[in-house]
Design an enzyme around this catalytic site. Structure first.
Site, short mmCIF file in Angstrom:
data_model
loop_
_atom_site.label_atom_id
_atom_site.label_comp_id
_atom_site.label_asym_id
_atom_site.label_seq_id
_atom_site.Cartn_x
_atom_site.Cartn_y
_atom_site.Cartn_z
N HIS A 52 34.88 50.26 48.26
CA HIS A 52 33.34 50.18 49.04
C HIS A 52 33.68 49.71 50.38
CE1 HIS A 52 33.53 46.04 47.52
NE2 HIS A 52 32.37 45.78 48.32
N HIS A 54 32.00 47.39 52.35
CA HIS A 54 31.78 46.00 52.88
C HIS A 54 32.93 45.45 53.57
CE1 HIS A 54 28.44 44.95 49.62
NE2 HIS A 54 27.99 45.75 50.83
N ASP A 56 34.28 42.85 54.27
CA ASP A 56 35.62 41.94 53.72
C ASP A 56 36.51 42.96 52.92
OD1 ASP A 56 33.45 42.31 51.86
OD2 ASP A 56 34.26 40.28 50.77
N HIS A 57 36.17 43.87 52.80
CA HIS A 57 37.02 44.96 51.94
C HIS A 57 37.60 46.16 52.93
CE1 HIS A 57 35.74 43.66 48.01
NE2 HIS A 57 34.83 43.24 48.52
N HIS A 108 26.78 47.65 43.05
CA HIS A 108 26.86 46.73 44.09
C HIS A 108 26.56 47.46 45.66
CE1 HIS A 108 28.49 43.12 46.17
NE2 HIS A 108 29.49 44.09 46.87
N ASP A 130 34.07 44.90 43.75
CA ASP A 130 33.03 43.88 43.40
C ASP A 130 31.94 44.30 42.32
OD1 ASP A 130 34.16 42.41 45.48
OD2 ASP A 130 32.54 42.73 46.98
N HIS A 168 37.13 38.79 44.11
CA HIS A 168 36.93 37.72 44.46
C HIS A 168 37.07 36.48 43.44
CE1 HIS A 168 34.54 38.52 48.36
NE2 HIS A 168 34.23 39.59 47.57
#
Length: 258
Positions: A52, A54, A56-57, A108, A130, A168
């Site tokens: 996805h 975001h 941090d990915h 998410h 996530d 995570h």
């Protein structure tokens, strides 16, 4: 095949799978730990799998693509750094001699996908981003409770031996909440003790398995009477006979839980 969770940021894992020569990485929010591992192990990065959009990915995708020439795969309907091969339900990715099936798991984010391989050295594996966490699930930033409920049901239906590679290290906080929901779950209480010991040693709690999650994760157990009644007790408007309503109440409860 060797599977390694590379720690990044405060609690992310960048999953790296390799055969001692070729490698793939999942959701590389930071290029630096991936590059260091590749160099240290003498590996060639062949593919980058993104679940996805975001940051941090995806934050390390451009640097890794530019440095290695690795092919990037990601969700069809999300903002992922180009160029990449866009994927939807029913597509597959062939890399490292493995075939990963693409599962759409919105909730998410609106276009979140997961990558499922039915056989890696005899055991299935899913990179679920996530969507599903050990003992929990992702927050609903873009999707609805009904969407996330269906996405989790899709993952929960995978073979019980499937390794759950989420991104995570949220396990202990998730299990604290799960215990508040279902304090009489002996499997949950035992698992929580195991995970506390692992973290005290600095070890990851992941990967989990689908069978384990079906036994301890309240978001996969909304049809269990104890879970449904706990959700109804927290939110009397939640119909305990409606698993989506139970899920929605649990998710809101978890959002506020400390």
């Amino acid at each position: 095949m060797r599977l390694t969770p590379l720690p990044a940021f405060q609690d992310n894992y960048l999953w790296l799978l390799h055969d001692a020569q070729r490698a793939l990485v999942v959701d590389p929010g930071d290029a630096a730990p991936v590059q260091a591992f590749l160099a240290g192990q003498g590996l060639r990065l062949e593919a980058i799998l993104v679940t996805h959009h975001h940051a941090d990915h995806t934050g390390g995708v451009d640097a890794l693509r530019d440095a290695t020439g690795a092919q990037v795969f990601g969700p069809a309907r999300e903002r992922i750094p180009e160029p990449l091969t866009r994927l939807a339900e029913g597509d597959h990715v062939d890399v490292l001699g493995l075939r990963f099936e693409v599962l759409e798991v919105p909730g998410h984010t609106a276009g979140h996908i997961a990558y499922y391989c039915p056989d890696i050295d005899g055991t299935p594996l899913v990179f679920c981003g996530d969507t599903l966490f050990s003992g929990g699930c992702g927050r609903l930033f873009e999707g609805t409770p009904a969407q996330m409920f269906e996405s989790l049901a899709k993952l929960a239906a995978l073979p019980g031996t499937t390794r759950v590679c989420c991104t995570h290290e949220y396990t202990l906080s998730n299990l604290k909440f799960a215990t508040a929901v279902e304090p009489g779950n002996t499997q949950l209480n035992h698992y929580r003790q195991q995970c506390e010991l692992r973290r005290s040693r600095g070890e990851p709690t992941l990967p989990s398995t689908i069978a384990l999650e079906n036994g301890v994760n309240p978001f996969l157990r909304t049809r269990e009477p104890a879970v449904a009644q706990a959700a109804h007790g927290h939110d009397p408007a939640a119909d305990p006979a409606d698993p989506v309503a139970v899920f929605a109440a649990l998710r809101q409860w978890k959002n506020e839980f400390r």
